[in-house]
Design a protein around this motif. Structure first.
Motif, PDB file in Angstrom:
ATOM      1  N   GLU A   4     -12.553  28.693   2.868  1.00  0.00           N
ATOM      2  CA  GLU A   4     -12.767  28.027   4.140  1.00  0.00           C
ATOM      3  C   GLU A   4     -14.269  27.848   4.378  1.00  0.00           C
ATOM      4  N   LEU A   5     -14.639  26.627   4.730  1.00  0.00           N
ATOM      5  CA  LEU A   5     -16.059  26.333   4.940  1.00  0.00           C
ATOM      6  C   LEU A   5     -16.561  27.029   6.200  1.00  0.00           C
ATOM      7  N   THR A   6     -17.731  27.642   6.075  1.00  0.00           N
ATOM      8  CA  THR A   6     -18.326  28.387   7.183  1.00  0.00           C
ATOM      9  C   THR A   6     -19.549  27.655   7.711  1.00  0.00           C
ATOM     10  N   ALA A   7     -20.198  28.257   8.700  1.00  0.00           N
ATOM     11  CA  ALA A   7     -21.423  27.669   9.239  1.00  0.00           C
ATOM     12  C   ALA A   7     -22.490  27.513   8.164  1.00  0.00           C
ATOM     13  N   LEU A   8     -22.513  28.429   7.184  1.00  0.00           N
ATOM     14  CA  LEU A   8     -23.490  28.335   6.096  1.00  0.00           C
ATOM     15  C   LEU A   8     -23.317  27.035   5.319  1.00  0.00           C
ATOM     16  N   ILE A  31     -41.460  21.336   5.034  1.00  0.00           N
ATOM     17  CA  ILE A  31     -41.095  22.054   6.258  1.00  0.00           C
ATOM     18  C   ILE A  31     -39.587  22.014   6.482  1.00  0.00           C
ATOM     19  N   ILE A  32     -38.956  20.877   6.168  1.00  0.00           N
ATOM     20  CA  ILE A  32     -37.500  20.764   6.313  1.00  0.00           C
ATOM     21  C   ILE A  32     -36.802  21.819   5.454  1.00  0.00           C
ATOM     22  N   CYS A  33     -37.267  21.966   4.224  1.00  0.00           N
ATOM     23  CA  CYS A  33     -36.654  22.951   3.314  1.00  0.00           C
ATOM     24  C   CYS A  33     -36.851  24.377   3.827  1.00  0.00           C
ATOM     25  N   ILE A  34     -38.047  24.671   4.318  1.00  0.00           N
ATOM     26  CA  ILE A  34     -38.327  26.020   4.819  1.00  0.00           C
ATOM     27  C   ILE A  34     -37.457  26.336   6.036  1.00  0.00           C
ATOM     28  N   VAL A  35     -37.338  25.360   6.938  1.00  0.00           N
ATOM     29  CA  VAL A  35     -36.477  25.566   8.104  1.00  0.00           C
ATOM     30  C   VAL A  35     -35.028  25.769   7.670  1.00  0.00           C
ATOM     31  N   GLY A  36     -34.581  24.994   6.683  1.00  0.00           N
ATOM     32  CA  GLY A  36     -33.222  25.157   6.179  1.00  0.00           C
ATOM     33  C   GLY A  36     -32.971  26.538   5.597  1.00  0.00           C
ATOM     34  N   ILE A  37     -33.932  27.028   4.799  1.00  0.00           N
ATOM     35  CA  ILE A  37     -33.805  28.378   4.227  1.00  0.00           C
ATOM     36  C   ILE A  37     -33.732  29.420   5.342  1.00  0.00           C
ATOM     37  N   PHE A  38     -34.594  29.266   6.339  1.00  0.00           N
ATOM     38  CA  PHE A  38     -34.624  30.224   7.448  1.00  0.00           C
ATOM     39  C   PHE A  38     -33.293  30.227   8.206  1.00  0.00           C
ATOM     40  N   LEU A  39     -32.769  29.055   8.534  1.00  0.00           N
ATOM     41  CA  LEU A  39     -31.517  28.983   9.302  1.00  0.00           C
ATOM     42  C   LEU A  39     -30.330  29.535   8.512  1.00  0.00           C
ATOM     43  N   ILE A  40     -30.284  29.223   7.220  1.00  0.00           N
ATOM     44  CA  ILE A  40     -29.192  29.761   6.404  1.00  0.00           C
ATOM     45  C   ILE A  40     -29.291  31.281   6.335  1.00  0.00           C
ATOM     46  N   THR A  43     -28.438  32.886   9.763  1.00  0.00           N
ATOM     47  CA  THR A  43     -27.007  32.747  10.027  1.00  0.00           C
ATOM     48  C   THR A  43     -26.198  33.732   9.193  1.00  0.00           C
ATOM     49  N   ALA A  44     -26.626  33.920   7.945  1.00  0.00           N
ATOM     50  CA  ALA A  44     -25.896  34.818   7.055  1.00  0.00           C
ATOM     51  C   ALA A  44     -26.097  36.282   7.421  1.00  0.00           C
ATOM     52  N   THR A  45     -27.328  36.654   7.771  1.00  0.00           N
ATOM     53  CA  THR A  45     -27.651  38.080   7.949  1.00  0.00           C
ATOM     54  C   THR A  45     -27.719  38.507   9.410  1.00  0.00           C
ATOM     55  N   GLY A  46     -28.039  37.587  10.295  1.00  0.00           N
ATOM     56  CA  GLY A  46     -28.221  37.959  11.703  1.00  0.00           C
ATOM     57  C   GLY A  46     -29.500  38.734  11.949  1.00  0.00           C
ATOM     58  N   SER A  47     -30.360  38.793  10.954  1.00  0.00           N
ATOM     59  CA  SER A  47     -31.599  39.564  11.059  1.00  0.00           C
ATOM     60  C   SER A  47     -32.797  38.630  10.972  1.00  0.00           C
ATOM     61  N   LEU A  48     -33.644  38.656  11.993  1.00  0.00           N
ATOM     62  CA  LEU A  48     -34.834  37.817  11.986  1.00  0.00           C
ATOM     63  C   LEU A  48     -35.790  38.219  10.864  1.00  0.00           C
ATOM     64  N   ALA A  49     -35.973  39.523  10.681  1.00  0.00           N
ATOM     65  CA  ALA A  49     -36.877  40.015   9.634  1.00  0.00           C
ATOM     66  C   ALA A  49     -36.379  39.598   8.251  1.00  0.00           C
ATOM     67  N   HIS A  50     -35.075  39.724   8.049  1.00  0.00           N
ATOM     68  CA  HIS A  50     -34.483  39.362   6.753  1.00  0.00           C
ATOM     69  C   HIS A  50     -34.636  37.860   6.514  1.00  0.00           C
ATOM     70  N   ALA A  51     -34.456  37.069   7.571  1.00  0.00           N
ATOM     71  CA  ALA A  51     -34.564  35.619   7.426  1.00  0.00           C
ATOM     72  C   ALA A  51     -35.982  35.206   7.060  1.00  0.00           C
ATOM     73  N   VAL A  52     -36.962  35.832   7.728  1.00  0.00           N
ATOM     74  CA  VAL A  52     -38.362  35.507   7.429  1.00  0.00           C
ATOM     75  C   VAL A  52     -38.715  35.900   5.996  1.00  0.00           C
ATOM     76  N   SER A  53     -38.307  37.075   5.572  1.00  0.00           N
ATOM     77  CA  SER A  53     -38.614  37.517   4.212  1.00  0.00           C
ATOM     78  C   SER A  53     -37.878  36.678   3.172  1.00  0.00           C
ATOM     79  N   SER A  54     -36.726  36.106   3.547  1.00  0.00           N
ATOM     80  CA  SER A  54     -35.964  35.274   2.606  1.00  0.00           C
ATOM     81  C   SER A  54     -36.729  34.010   2.241  1.00  0.00           C
ATOM     82  N   ILE A  55     -37.572  33.525   3.148  1.00  0.00           N
ATOM     83  CA  ILE A  55     -38.390  32.351   2.822  1.00  0.00           C
ATOM     84  C   ILE A  55     -39.304  32.669   1.648  1.00  0.00           C
TER      85      ILE A  55
END
Length: 465
Positions: A4-8, A31-40, A43-55
């Motif tokens: 089933e397709l999710t928000a990701l 910038i579009i790619c960086i924003v996309g990586i951050f949002l994914i 959304t996946a982790t729910g963690s701001l720190a994790h999202a920033v480090s994922s970039i």
């Protein structure tokens, strides 16, 4: 099992559309790619720190995946720089001037040679072998560097790789997934590869000639060297006999590489590595011989110039590659295990979902296999999703009652033409870097010919099922 397709999945789709739209409008996509990586990531982790480090982690992952290509391109450019500075290159290309006298001969000669070599050793080594020798000849014959890059790209990463008749890695993957003999896929792919290749290369050449006549594309702005600031501007005095010696030695060393590839069964990364190593040895040998007591310093200087050029070319590509790697196995390595348990990766999930919602007929089946192949090629490898194309082809063929081999071959062709190196900017980097052209401009140039080719090939497949 259809995941089933999710928000990701939907975020990924939205940002693919945005990236393509910005590329078409000739706007930067970093910038579009960086924003996309951050949002994914958030959304996946729910963690701001994790999202920033994922970039940052995504950039590191992309560089790791692209590193071998960056290295071999940098080294080839440094070697070419040495050959140009010493005048050896002029002696090397002199025999080809008789064969390649005008833009049409340059385009088709480079393309056909690229296709033949790519059948045996895959495209990346073929680009390295041909680029340094034939690019200057093509430009002197009036073919813009972008035209030479298109020829290498379409014939090598397109025609040769999509058929893969000698190494047979692609048909092996798709035939196993479809549950049919590999020879059936190869036989079914022959007319489709021929149609796709003919339509695409002829369309590309027509558009190229049209823009050359209009003055949109010229050879005047072509820059064959990555830098004009150091040793390339300093004349190196070699006698004609010395230049002729090295002009013969360099091709012989690459011929020896080809023999070694054949005898040792070296393909892909191994073939690229032996060419890269040979290029380093050539660079060092010519530098020591030409610059005498300054040879040690000049060898290092030339390598630095090559690496500067390589990373300059790859710099804009890393963010977009980092985003698209999230669509495949890179998601787990960059963000973590946050996908649904049954997921085969975001891209493969999207392809499977598309296949599950369409009605079944040979027309819809062919169109769907082209779409599934193209979607799975978006990760830029061309190979990661072709097993899915084989599986979907098997399902459709069972429902239709025929056409398993044709549908499998069609999915394979679509996946590799899109992802193997003709439309995804970082996948076509080897040809773009060797020819010193913008990979995004090369992707835009390839877009119309490849889309036209896929449409015609899909129509042909409908009649062959």
């Amino acid at each position: 099992m259809i995941v089933e397709l999710t928000a990701l999945h939907w975020i990924y789709v939205v940002f693919i559309a945005l990236i393509i739209g910005f590329m078409v409008m000739r706007r930067d996509t970093t910038i579009i790619c960086i924003v996309g990586i951050f949002l994914i990531a958030i959304t996946a982790t729910g963690s701001l720190a994790h999202a920033v480090s994922s970039i940052f982690n995504s950039f590191g992952y992309a560089i790791t995946e692209l590193l071998s290509t960056i290295l071999v391109i940098s080294i080839i450019v440094a070697m070419s720089h040495t050959l140009t500075a010493t005048g050896i290159n002029d002696v090397m290309i002199s025999p080809f001037r008789r064969l390649i006298r005008n833009p049409p001969m340059a385009y088709w000669t480079i393309g056909i040679l690229m296709m033949v070599i790519s059948w045996f050793f895959w495209p990346s080594p073929a680009v390295a072998l041909l680029g340094a020798v034939l690019l200057p000849v093509a430009i002197r014959a009036g073919l813009p560097a972008l035209g030479a890059a298109m020829a290498m790209n379409l014939f090598g990463h397109g025609i040769a790789l999509s058929g893969d008749y000698v190494i047979q890695a692609a048909p092996k993957l798709t035939s196993d997934a479809a549950g049919i003999p590999i020879q059936d896929v190869i036989n079914a792919s022959i007319p489709l590869v021929f149609i796709m290749g003919l339509v695409t290369t002829v369309t590309a050449y027509y558009l190229l000639r049209r823009d050359m006549k209009r003055g949109v594309l010229t050879t005047a702005s072509t820059d064959l060297s990555p830098s004009q600031e150091t040793s390339s501007n300093q004349p190196v005095l070699l006698s004609l006999a010395q230049k002729q010696f090295f002009a013969i030695l360099v091709p012989l060393l690459f011929v020896a590489d080809v023999i070694a590839m054949t005898n040792l069964n070296l393909t892909g990364g191994d073939a690229t590595a032996i060419i890269g190593g040979t290029s380093i040895l050539i660079l060092i040998l010519i530098s020591l011989f030409s610059y005498k007591n300054k040879g040690l310093e000049k060898s290092t200087s030339l390598l630095i110039e090559g690496f500067q050029f390589g990373f300059k070319v790859f710099g804009p590509v890393i963010p977009i590659a980092a985003f698209f790697y999230l669509g495949d196995s890179g998601f787990t390595k960059i963000i973590g295990d946050y996908l649904p348990k049954a997921s085969q990766g975001i891209v493969n999930d999207l392809g499977a979902a598309l296949a599950s919602i369409v009605p079944l007929s040979k027309t819809v089946g062919a169109i769907t296999l082209t779409a599934v192949g193209a979607i799975t090629g978006l990760d830029g490898s061309g190979f990661s999703g072709i097993s899915l194309a084989g599986s979907v082809a098997s399902l459709f063929a069972a429902a239709i009652g025929k056409g398993a081999a044709t549908l499998t071959a069609l999915g394979q062709i679509a996946a590799i033409w899109v992802g193997g190196g003709t439309l995804i900017p970082w996948a076509l980097i080897p040809a773009a870097a060797i020819c010193n052209v913008d990979p995004f401009e090369l992707a835009r140039r390839n877009l119309v010919p490849v889309v036209v080719g896929l449409i015609v090939t899909t129509i042909a497949a409908i009649f062959l099922i």
